[in-house]
Design an enzyme around this catalytic site. Structure first.
Site, PDB file in Angstrom:
ATOM      1  CB  SER A 121      64.642   1.388 -44.513  1.00 23.10           C
ATOM      2  OG  SER A 121      63.728   2.431 -43.731  1.00 23.10           O
ATOM      3  CE  LYS A 141      66.878  -2.500 -41.577  1.00 18.62           C
ATOM      4  NZ  LYS A 141      67.143  -3.660 -41.747  1.00 18.62           N
ATOM      5  CE1 TYR A 177      65.348  -0.319 -37.975  1.00 25.04           C
ATOM      6  CE2 TYR A 177      65.015   1.932 -39.302  1.00 25.04           C
ATOM      7  CZ  TYR A 177      64.855   0.196 -39.494  1.00 25.04           C
ATOM      8  OH  TYR A 177      64.050   0.029 -40.844  1.00 25.04           O
TER       9      TYR A 177
HETATM   10  C1  UD1 Z   1      59.709   4.973 -39.614  1.00 28.14           C
HETATM   11  C2  UD1 Z   1      61.121   5.562 -39.376  1.00 28.14           C
HETATM   12  C3  UD1 Z   1      61.791   4.323 -40.668  1.00 28.14           C
HETATM   13  C4  UD1 Z   1      61.420   2.974 -40.527  1.00 28.14           C
HETATM   14  C5  UD1 Z   1      60.142   2.843 -40.947  1.00 28.14           C
HETATM   15  C6  UD1 Z   1      59.621   1.909 -41.063  1.00 28.14           C
HETATM   16  C7  UD1 Z   1      61.675   7.602 -38.243  1.00 28.14           C
HETATM   17  C8  UD1 Z   1      61.790   8.608 -38.322  1.00 28.14           C
HETATM   18  N1  UD1 Z   1      61.695   6.989 -39.697  1.00 28.14           N
HETATM   19  O1  UD1 Z   1      59.418   6.049 -40.883  1.00 28.14           O
HETATM   20  O2  UD1 Z   1      63.402   5.011 -40.220  1.00 28.14           O
HETATM   21  O3  UD1 Z   1      62.550   2.432 -41.548  1.00 28.14           O
HETATM   22  O4  UD1 Z   1      59.079   3.813 -39.717  1.00 28.14           O
HETATM   23  O5  UD1 Z   1      58.202   1.637 -40.991  1.00 28.14           O
HETATM   24  O6  UD1 Z   1      60.560   7.260 -37.603  1.00 28.14           O
HETATM   25  N2  UD1 Z   1      52.808   9.292 -37.473  1.00 28.14           N
HETATM   26  C9  UD1 Z   1      51.535  10.489 -36.269  1.00 28.14           C
HETATM   27  N3  UD1 Z   1      51.117   9.926 -35.547  1.00 28.14           N
HETATM   28  C10 UD1 Z   1      52.251   8.511 -35.139  1.00 28.14           C
HETATM   29  C11 UD1 Z   1      53.237   8.013 -35.472  1.00 28.14           C
HETATM   30  C12 UD1 Z   1      53.010   8.612 -36.835  1.00 28.14           C
HETATM   31  O7  UD1 Z   1      51.541  11.244 -36.761  1.00 28.14           O
HETATM   32  O8  UD1 Z   1      52.110   8.236 -33.529  1.00 28.14           O
HETATM   33  C13 UD1 Z   1      53.117  10.053 -38.975  1.00 28.14           C
HETATM   34  C14 UD1 Z   1      54.070  10.351 -38.502  1.00 28.14           C
HETATM   35  O9  UD1 Z   1      55.555  11.878 -38.806  1.00 28.14           O
HETATM   36  C15 UD1 Z   1      54.552  10.000 -40.642  1.00 28.14           C
HETATM   37  C16 UD1 Z   1      53.917   8.783 -40.601  1.00 28.14           C
HETATM   38  O10 UD1 Z   1      53.411   9.220 -39.251  1.00 28.14           O
HETATM   39  O11 UD1 Z   1      53.798  10.932 -41.128  1.00 28.14           O
HETATM   40  C17 UD1 Z   1      54.239   7.657 -40.489  1.00 28.14           C
HETATM   41  O12 UD1 Z   1      55.335   7.735 -39.227  1.00 28.14           O
HETATM   42  P1  UD1 Z   1      55.542   6.105 -39.260  1.00 28.14           P
HETATM   43  O13 UD1 Z   1      55.127   4.744 -39.056  1.00 28.14           O
HETATM   44  O14 UD1 Z   1      56.642   6.259 -38.144  1.00 28.14           O
HETATM   45  O15 UD1 Z   1      57.044   5.495 -40.232  1.00 28.14           O
HETATM   46  P2  UD1 Z   1      58.002   6.655 -41.085  1.00 28.14           P
HETATM   47  O16 UD1 Z   1      58.536   7.603 -40.092  1.00 28.14           O
HETATM   48  O17 UD1 Z   1      57.739   6.767 -42.295  1.00 28.14           O
END
Ligand code: UD1
Length: 342
Positions: free
Chosen positions: A127, A156, A152
Site C-alpha cells: 500500500s 505492510k 494495519y
Molecule cells: C486509507 C488508509 C490506507 C489504506 C487505504 C486502503 C488511512 C489514513 N489510510 O487510505 O492506509 O491503504 O485506505 O484503501 O486511513 N474521507 C472522508 N470521509 C469518509 C471517508 C474518507 O472525507 O467518510 C476522505 C479522507 O479524509 C481522505 C479520502 O476521503 O482524504 C480518502 O479516504 P480513504 O478512502 O479512507 O483512503 P485513504 O485514507 O487515502
C-alpha cells in the site's frame, strides 16, 4: 498445461478481481481464503464471469500445519499472490495485536511453506501507506518509506522488510511488491466488488452506501488542507486496472524478466482528485445530490498523495486505463446490485 497460481485472499475485493483476470489470461487458480471478510458465493460469481470455478480451500493461514499441507498439495504452482490480510485502518488502531498476528503470521507461514515446496514467485499486496507523509510528489518508488500511522499500514511496511530479508538470505525467493494507491470501482458485470463489513472507513463505499440510503450522510473530513479546494487529494485507481497489473507481475516472474529478485512498483494513475472532486463526479454520474457535511480532519490523513507511474509502465508494461467516471459508475452499479440482491 496452464501455469498454476495460488491466490491467498482470492475471495476478497482485489483478490477476486485478480482471479478473474488470471483465469481470463489462461492461468489455473487455487484460492486460499478463510472467508473472514468475504463469502464463498464469490466463487459462483467468478464462474459466471469467466466460465471457470477456481479451486478453493477454506484455510486460516495462521495455522502452520494446514498451510504446509496445502502448499505441499499444490507444489506445482508457479507463484503465490498474497492478498490475505485484515485491512481496516481504524480497527487496527483498536486491535493492533490482532492485526500483527493475522497479517504477519499468515505471511510467515506462506513464505516458509512455499519455499519448502520450491515455489519461488511471490507477489505482495502492499500500500502507498508505507510512504507516510511524502516530502515530494509524485511519489516514486525511491521515496523513503516512513512508519505508517496505523498498525494495519505498519504490517505492510514490516512485510516488505521481511520479504527483503528473506531474499537476501539466498532463499531463491523472487518477489514483486505492488504498492496500491486508492483502489475503487468494481467489475463491469456488477457481480464482484468491495463488500465492507460494518461501517466503511473508505470514501467510495461510504458514498455509495449513503446514496443508497444505508448511511445518513457522508462526513467530509476537513476542508482546510493546502489543496485546491481544501479537501485531501488521492490517486484513485480502478480495481480492474489493479488486477491486470498482478497478471503482468506474475508473468514477469515466470518469464524471469526481473532485474532484481525483489522489485517494488507503485500502482496508481498519477492523477490526484480531491474528496470534493469525487463527490461532484458521483453526483454527475448518478444525477443526484449526495448528503454530506464538512467536519473535522481525521487523524492520520495526509493532504496529498499521488503516484509516479513511470516505473510500472517501463518495467511491467502497465498503465491504468480507466478514468474516474468509470471507477465511480462501476462502484455505483455494484452497490445497487448488492442492495437489490442480485
Ligand atoms: C486509507 C488508509 C490506507 C489504506 C487505504 C486502503 C488511512 C489514513 N489510510 O487510505 O492506509 O491503504 O485506505 O484503501 O486511513 N474521507 C472522508 N470521509 C469518509 C471517508 C474518507 O472525507 O467518510 C476522505 C479522507 O479524509 C481522505 C479520502 O476521503 O482524504 C480518502 O479516504 P480513504 O478512502 O479512507 O483512503 P485513504 O485514507 O487515502
Amino acid at each position: 498445461m496452464k501455469n498454476k497460481i495460488i491466490v491467498t485472499g482470492g475471495c476478497g475485493y482485489i483478490g477476486s478481481h485478480t482471479v478473474v483476470e488470471l483465469i481470463e489470461n489462461n492461468y489455473e487458480v487455487v484460492i486460499l481464503d478463510d472467508l473472514s471478510n468475504s463469502t464463498e458465493d464469490t466463487l459462483e460469481r467468478i464462474l459466471k464471469i469467466t466460465g471457470t470455478k477456481p479451486t478453493f480451500v477454506n484455510i486460516d493461514l495462521k495455522d502452520k500445519t494446514a498451510t504446509k499441507a496445502v502448499f505441499k498439495k499444490h507444489n506445482d504452482a508457479e507463484a503465490v499472490i498474497n492478498f490475505a490480510a485484515h485491512k481496516a485502518v481504524g480497527e487496527s488502531v483498536q486491535k493492533p495485536l490482532m492485526y500483527y498476528k493475522n497479517n504477519l503470521y499468515s505471511l510467515l507461514n506462506t513464505l516458509s511453506s512455499q519455499l519448502e515446496n520450491g515455489i519461488k514467485g511471490f507477489i505482495f499486496s502492499s500500500s502507498a501507506t508505507v510512504y507516510g507523509t511524502p516530502e515530494t510528489l509524485p511519489i516514486t518508488e525511491e521515496n523513503e518509506t516512513q512508519r505508517p500511522f496505523s498498525p494495519y499500514g505498519n504490517t505492510k511496511k514490516i512485510a516488505e522488510e521481511i520479504i527483503d530479508d528473506v531474499i537476501k538470505s539466498d532463499s531463491k525467493l523472487q518477489s514483486i511488491s505492488l504498492r496500491y494507491f486508492n483502489p475503487i470501482g468494481a467489475h463491469e458485470s456488477g457481480l464482484i466488488g468491495e463488500l465492507p463489513s460494518g461501517v466503511p472507513n473508505n470514501l467510495m463505499p461510504y458514498i455509495t452506501q449513503t446514496a443508497v440510503g444505508l448511511r445518513e450522510k457522508l462526513m467530509v473530513y476537513g476542508n482546510d488542507y493546502p489543496t485546491k479546494d481544501g479537501t485531501p487529494i488521492r490517486d484513485y485507481i480502478h480495481v480492474v486496472d489493479l488486477a491486470k497489473a498482478h497478471v503482468l507481475a506474475v508473468k514477469r516472474i515466470i518469464d524471469k524478466k526481473q532485474e532484481q529478485p525483489f522489485e517494488i512498483f507503485n500502482l496508481g494513475t498519477g492523477n490526484g482528485f480531491s474528496v470534493l472532486d469525487i463527490i461532484n463526479t458521483f453526483e454527475e454520474v448518478t444525477n443526484s445530490k449526495l448528503n454530506y457535511e464538512i467536519t473535522e480532519r481525521r487523524a492520520g490523513d495526509v493532504p496529498k498523495l499521488f503516484a509516479s507511474t513511470k516505473l510500472a509502465k517501463e518495467k511491467l508494461g502497465w498503465t491504468a486505463n480507466k478514468n474516474l467516471h468509470e471507477m465511480i459508475s462501476s462502484s455505483w452499479k455494484w452497490e445497487q446490485k448488492l442492495r437489490n440482491n442480485n
